[in-house]
Design a protein around this motif. Structure first.
Motif, PDB file in Angstrom:
ATOM      1  N   ALA A  55      34.984 -28.900 -90.710  1.00 42.10           N
ATOM      2  CA  ALA A  55      35.265 -28.264 -89.427  1.00 42.10           C
ATOM      3  C   ALA A  55      36.706 -28.484 -89.008  1.00 42.10           C
ATOM      4  CB  ALA A  55      34.313 -28.808 -88.355  1.00 42.10           C
ATOM      5  N   ALA A  56      37.238 -29.682 -89.251  1.00 41.86           N
ATOM      6  CA  ALA A  56      38.634 -29.962 -88.923  1.00 41.86           C
ATOM      7  C   ALA A  56      39.572 -29.079 -89.734  1.00 41.86           C
ATOM      8  CB  ALA A  56      38.941 -31.432 -89.170  1.00 41.86           C
ATOM      9  N   LEU A  57      39.276 -28.929 -91.018  1.00 42.80           N
ATOM     10  CA  LEU A  57      40.079 -28.033 -91.849  1.00 42.80           C
ATOM     11  C   LEU A  57      40.003 -26.608 -91.330  1.00 42.80           C
ATOM     12  CD1 LEU A  57      41.708 -27.200 -94.338  1.00 42.80           C
ATOM     13  CD2 LEU A  57      39.560 -27.181 -95.638  1.00 42.80           C
ATOM     14  N   LEU A 386      36.343 -43.650 -87.387  1.00 41.31           N
ATOM     15  CA  LEU A 386      36.155 -42.242 -87.729  1.00 41.31           C
ATOM     16  C   LEU A 386      34.930 -41.659 -87.032  1.00 41.31           C
ATOM     17  CD1 LEU A 386      37.083 -42.204 -91.523  1.00 41.31           C
ATOM     18  CD2 LEU A 386      38.369 -41.221 -89.625  1.00 41.31           C
ATOM     19  N   GLU A 387      33.880 -42.451 -86.911  1.00 41.25           N
ATOM     20  CA  GLU A 387      32.698 -41.965 -86.194  1.00 41.25           C
ATOM     21  C   GLU A 387      33.004 -41.723 -84.720  1.00 41.25           C
ATOM     22  OE1 GLU A 387      29.718 -40.841 -86.971  1.00 41.25           O
ATOM     23  OE2 GLU A 387      30.339 -40.967 -89.062  1.00 41.25           O
ATOM     24  N   GLU A 388      33.845 -42.558 -84.136  1.00 39.30           N
ATOM     25  CA  GLU A 388      34.233 -42.335 -82.741  1.00 39.30           C
ATOM     26  C   GLU A 388      35.014 -41.029 -82.604  1.00 39.30           C
ATOM     27  OE1 GLU A 388      33.484 -44.169 -79.976  1.00 39.30           O
ATOM     28  OE2 GLU A 388      32.180 -45.392 -81.236  1.00 39.30           O
ATOM     29  N   ILE A 389      35.911 -40.753 -83.547  1.00 37.33           N
ATOM     30  CA  ILE A 389      36.661 -39.489 -83.502  1.00 37.33           C
ATOM     31  C   ILE A 389      35.717 -38.310 -83.662  1.00 37.33           C
ATOM     32  CG2 ILE A 389      38.474 -38.114 -84.594  1.00 37.33           C
ATOM     33  CD1 ILE A 389      39.693 -40.789 -85.552  1.00 37.33           C
ATOM     34  N   ARG A 390      34.752 -38.435 -84.571  1.00 31.70           N
ATOM     35  CA  ARG A 390      33.799 -37.332 -84.766  1.00 31.70           C
ATOM     36  C   ARG A 390      32.984 -37.074 -83.514  1.00 31.70           C
ATOM     37  NH1 ARG A 390      32.822 -40.279 -90.113  1.00 31.70           N
ATOM     38  NH2 ARG A 390      34.319 -39.241 -91.487  1.00 31.70           N
ATOM     39  N   SER A 391      32.681 -38.142 -82.774  1.00 30.86           N
ATOM     40  CA  SER A 391      31.931 -37.927 -81.534  1.00 30.86           C
ATOM     41  C   SER A 391      32.764 -37.110 -80.554  1.00 30.86           C
ATOM     42  CB  SER A 391      31.531 -39.269 -80.919  1.00 30.86           C
ATOM     43  OG  SER A 391      32.618 -39.913 -80.275  1.00 30.86           O
ATOM     44  N   GLY A 392      34.072 -37.393 -80.484  1.00 33.49           N
ATOM     45  CA  GLY A 392      34.940 -36.598 -79.632  1.00 33.49           C
ATOM     46  C   GLY A 392      35.084 -35.172 -80.128  1.00 33.49           C
ATOM     47  N   GLN A 393      35.160 -35.016 -81.443  1.00 37.04           N
ATOM     48  CA  GLN A 393      35.236 -33.676 -82.034  1.00 37.04           C
ATOM     49  C   GLN A 393      34.010 -32.849 -81.654  1.00 37.04           C
ATOM     50  OE1 GLN A 393      34.574 -33.625 -86.266  1.00 37.04           O
ATOM     51  NE2 GLN A 393      36.010 -31.926 -86.613  1.00 37.04           N
ATOM     52  N   ASP A 394      32.844 -33.471 -81.614  1.00 34.19           N
ATOM     53  CA  ASP A 394      31.598 -32.776 -81.289  1.00 34.19           C
ATOM     54  C   ASP A 394      31.491 -32.422 -79.813  1.00 34.19           C
ATOM     55  OD1 ASP A 394      30.772 -32.925 -83.917  1.00 34.19           O
ATOM     56  OD2 ASP A 394      29.479 -34.680 -83.596  1.00 34.19           O
ATOM     57  N   ARG A 395      32.114 -33.245 -78.922  1.00 28.66           N
ATOM     58  CA  ARG A 395      31.816 -33.133 -77.498  1.00 28.66           C
ATOM     59  C   ARG A 395      32.962 -32.630 -76.624  1.00 28.66           C
ATOM     60  NH1 ARG A 395      29.042 -37.327 -79.657  1.00 28.66           N
ATOM     61  NH2 ARG A 395      26.886 -37.693 -78.977  1.00 28.66           N
ATOM     62  N   LEU A 396      34.199 -32.672 -77.119  1.00 27.39           N
ATOM     63  CA  LEU A 396      35.340 -32.394 -76.249  1.00 27.39           C
ATOM     64  C   LEU A 396      36.132 -31.177 -76.732  1.00 27.39           C
ATOM     65  CD1 LEU A 396      36.613 -36.091 -75.885  1.00 27.39           C
ATOM     66  CD2 LEU A 396      34.997 -34.861 -74.401  1.00 27.39           C
ATOM     67  N   GLY A 397      36.597 -30.376 -75.787  1.00 24.51           N
ATOM     68  CA  GLY A 397      37.466 -29.248 -76.095  1.00 24.51           C
ATOM     69  C   GLY A 397      36.773 -27.998 -76.569  1.00 24.51           C
ATOM     70  N   ALA A 398      35.458 -27.913 -76.400  1.00 29.39           N
ATOM     71  CA  ALA A 398      34.694 -26.819 -77.002  1.00 29.39           C
ATOM     72  C   ALA A 398      35.051 -25.441 -76.454  1.00 29.39           C
ATOM     73  CB  ALA A 398      33.193 -27.073 -76.820  1.00 29.39           C
ATOM     74  N   THR A 399      35.523 -25.353 -75.221  1.00 29.50           N
ATOM     75  CA  THR A 399      35.796 -24.036 -74.627  1.00 29.50           C
ATOM     76  C   THR A 399      37.273 -23.649 -74.682  1.00 29.50           C
ATOM     77  OG1 THR A 399      36.105 -24.974 -72.406  1.00 29.50           O
ATOM     78  CG2 THR A 399      33.857 -24.352 -73.049  1.00 29.50           C
ATOM     79  N   GLN A 400      38.101 -24.454 -75.307  1.00 28.47           N
ATOM     80  CA  GLN A 400      39.541 -24.185 -75.302  1.00 28.47           C
ATOM     81  C   GLN A 400      39.913 -23.102 -76.313  1.00 28.47           C
ATOM     82  OE1 GLN A 400      41.670 -27.933 -75.600  1.00 28.47           O
ATOM     83  NE2 GLN A 400      40.382 -28.887 -74.051  1.00 28.47           N
ATOM     84  N   ARG A 406      38.877 -18.464 -79.064  1.00 28.95           N
ATOM     85  CA  ARG A 406      38.183 -19.739 -79.103  1.00 28.95           C
ATOM     86  C   ARG A 406      38.131 -20.246 -80.541  1.00 28.95           C
ATOM     87  NH1 ARG A 406      31.941 -20.899 -77.123  1.00 28.95           N
ATOM     88  NH2 ARG A 406      31.863 -23.079 -77.804  1.00 28.95           N
ATOM     89  N   VAL A 407      38.486 -21.494 -80.739  1.00 29.74           N
ATOM     90  CA  VAL A 407      38.456 -22.100 -82.066  1.00 29.74           C
ATOM     91  C   VAL A 407      37.566 -23.330 -82.017  1.00 29.74           C
ATOM     92  CG1 VAL A 407      40.729 -21.243 -82.742  1.00 29.74           C
ATOM     93  CG2 VAL A 407      40.550 -23.426 -81.555  1.00 29.74           C
ATOM     94  N   THR A 408      37.042 -23.703 -83.151  1.00 30.73           N
ATOM     95  CA  THR A 408      36.103 -24.824 -83.197  1.00 30.73           C
ATOM     96  C   THR A 408      36.555 -25.842 -84.237  1.00 30.73           C
ATOM     97  OG1 THR A 408      34.749 -23.658 -84.844  1.00 30.73           O
ATOM     98  CG2 THR A 408      34.166 -23.358 -82.518  1.00 30.73           C
TER      99      THR A 408
END
Length: 450
Positions: A55-57, A386-400, A406-408
């Motif tokens: 997803a990051a890629l 890394l798990e903490e970063i993934r939690s932020g990836q899952d929960r933050l910035g979703a509507t930007q 819109r990108v994910t």
């Protein structure tokens, strides 16, 4: 890491303007091509880790293509709400190297070609690049790239030049394409001609950014050690190694042996800046990734303990909601000691910070550095980060959005408004720099090395 403030008119809006004042990327690098599994995710036995890295890629690919899908192009650094279509060259160098490491050579070359283009078209003709450019101008045929003039992003910092050089070196190494080698040499020569210092602490000065020309940044000299070593490899000219050693001598000179960390640099080129609120994380992590001297390995322990933080919804000025909390590290000592009643840098357009905010970019840097150090418990600690970063990836910035699209899959710069201690902030904005560093960490790919 170059990062803007929330405001759009600050005369010194980025970290690179303030820090002094206060083939593949290697055999060990797992690729994330269309169907390959990142080794880091496989080692953890986690399908979530695999999906997260993919997803990051995909996020970096989407942002790279947001304004155009063909030809040279830069990536917009942050979501639309922060600085519009501004793309920092530091962020784009990271994006280029992350795409290359992940196997997307076409997009990596598109970004690298855009960096060459802005270098070639600079009115000075001397090989420099500016701090940032308007990404939209690349989508208009025949239009010259436009620096971010209205934000003051027209200076040239040695750190930005070094990271651009690292990206071009990686491209030259991977592709053998001669223009990347030529662009790399122009950068290296510009730095030596304009920033090499034999006075005071030695090393290399800040560059040509108004008011900061004589400052010296530990971060920049760490970057240059790696850059000149790669230049020597690409060109086959060992004389560049002497410049690498000159940069390393500065880094050694700002080591705090008593407390086990590197100081941030020097305001006058001769006196070490020991300000209590300006003790940054990334000079610790980057020193290990770039130089890796065992006698300085303890700086990672200083970083992971002294700058550790947890953001929760109950913290003053936190942007988190509900029951979500996240842990990681702050930008510097200034993050954890900030006055939460005062806006960052005293500017009315900046937010009031949360002194427990997590800096995701730095958290990824620390994860990668710990994994590569591989002392007892380092890899376990890296997995937790890394798990903490993934939690932020899952929960933050979703509507930007980027260019109203819109990108994910991206990672935000910080969990809440974060005071760096250097007069600017990070906020909960999707960021290609943070996402690139997360991808490096997920792939165990070191951008400072071949």
């Amino acid at each position: 890491m170059t990062s803007p403030t929330t405001g759009r008119t600050s005369p010194h809006p980025t970290r690179r303007a303030l820090l002094g004042a206060g083939a593949a990327l290697g055999a060990s690098v797992p690729l994330i091509a269309a169907r390959t599994l990142p080794a880091a995710a496989a080692d953890q036995g986690s399908a979530h880790a695999d999906r997260s890295a993919r997803a990051a890629l995909h996020f970096l690919q989407q942002v790279t293509d947001a304004y155009a899908t063909k030809g040279p192009r830069l990536a917009q650094s942050y979501d639309d709400s922060r600085l519009g279509d501004i793309g920092f060259v530091y962020d784009n160098a990271l994006t280029c190297m992350a795409l290359l490491a992940a196997g997307d050579r076409a997009r990596a070359r598109a970004v690298g070609d855009a960096l060459l283009l802005v270098q070639d078209r600079d009115p000075t003709g001397d090989g420099r690049l500016r701090q940032a450019y308007h990404v939209a101008t690349f989508a208009k045929p025949g239009t010259a790239p436009v620096p971010g003039n209205e934000y003051g992003f027209t200076g040239t910092a040695v750190g930005d030049m070094a990271w651009t050089g690292l990206a071009l070196a990686q491209l030259a190494h991977a592709t053998g394409h001669a223009p990347y080698r030529r662009g790399l040499l122009r950068i290296a020569r510009w730095i030596v001609d304009r920033a090499r210092s034999t006075s005071g602490l030695g090393g290399f000065t800040f560059g040509e950014t108004a008011g900061l020309e004589g400052h010296k940044s530990t971060e920049h000299n760490i970057d240059l050690y790696a850059l000149f070593r790669l230049v020597a490899r690409v060109t086959g000219e060992p004389s560049w190694l002497e410049h690498a050693e000159h940069a390393r001598a500065f880094v050694r000179a700002v080591w705090n042996a008593e407390d086990g960390f590197f100081w941030t640099g020097s305001d006058d080129g001769a006196t070490i800046n020991k300000a209590a609120h300006q003790r940054p994380l990334d000079v610790q992590t980057w020193s290990w990734l770039s130089i890796g001297e065992q006698r300085h390995a303890g700086c990672l322990d200083w970083a992971r303990t002294t700058l550790a933080t947890t953001d929760t919804p109950l913290r003053t000025n936190s942007s988190l909601r509900g029951s979500y909390a996240v842990s990681g590290v702050g930008f510097s000592s200034g993050t954890l000691s900030t006055d939460v009643t005062v806006r960052v840098g005293g500017q009315e357009w900046n937010p009031k910070p949360d002194d427990g905010a997590v800096w995701f970019e730095g958290t990824a840097q620390l994860a990668l550095a710990l994994h590569r150090r591989n002392a007892p418990d380092d890899r376990a600690r890296a997995r937790i980060l890394l798990e903490e970063i993934r939690s932020g990836q899952d929960r933050l910035g979703a509507t930007q959005t980027f260019h109203q699209k819109r990108v994910t899959g991206g990672v935000v710069a910080a969990s809440s408004p974060l005071d760096t201690g250097f007069g600017f902030d990070y906020s909960q904005d999707l960021h290609v720099g943070a996402t690139s560093w997360y991808l490096f960490a997920a792939m165990r790919s070191n951008p400072f090395r071949f």
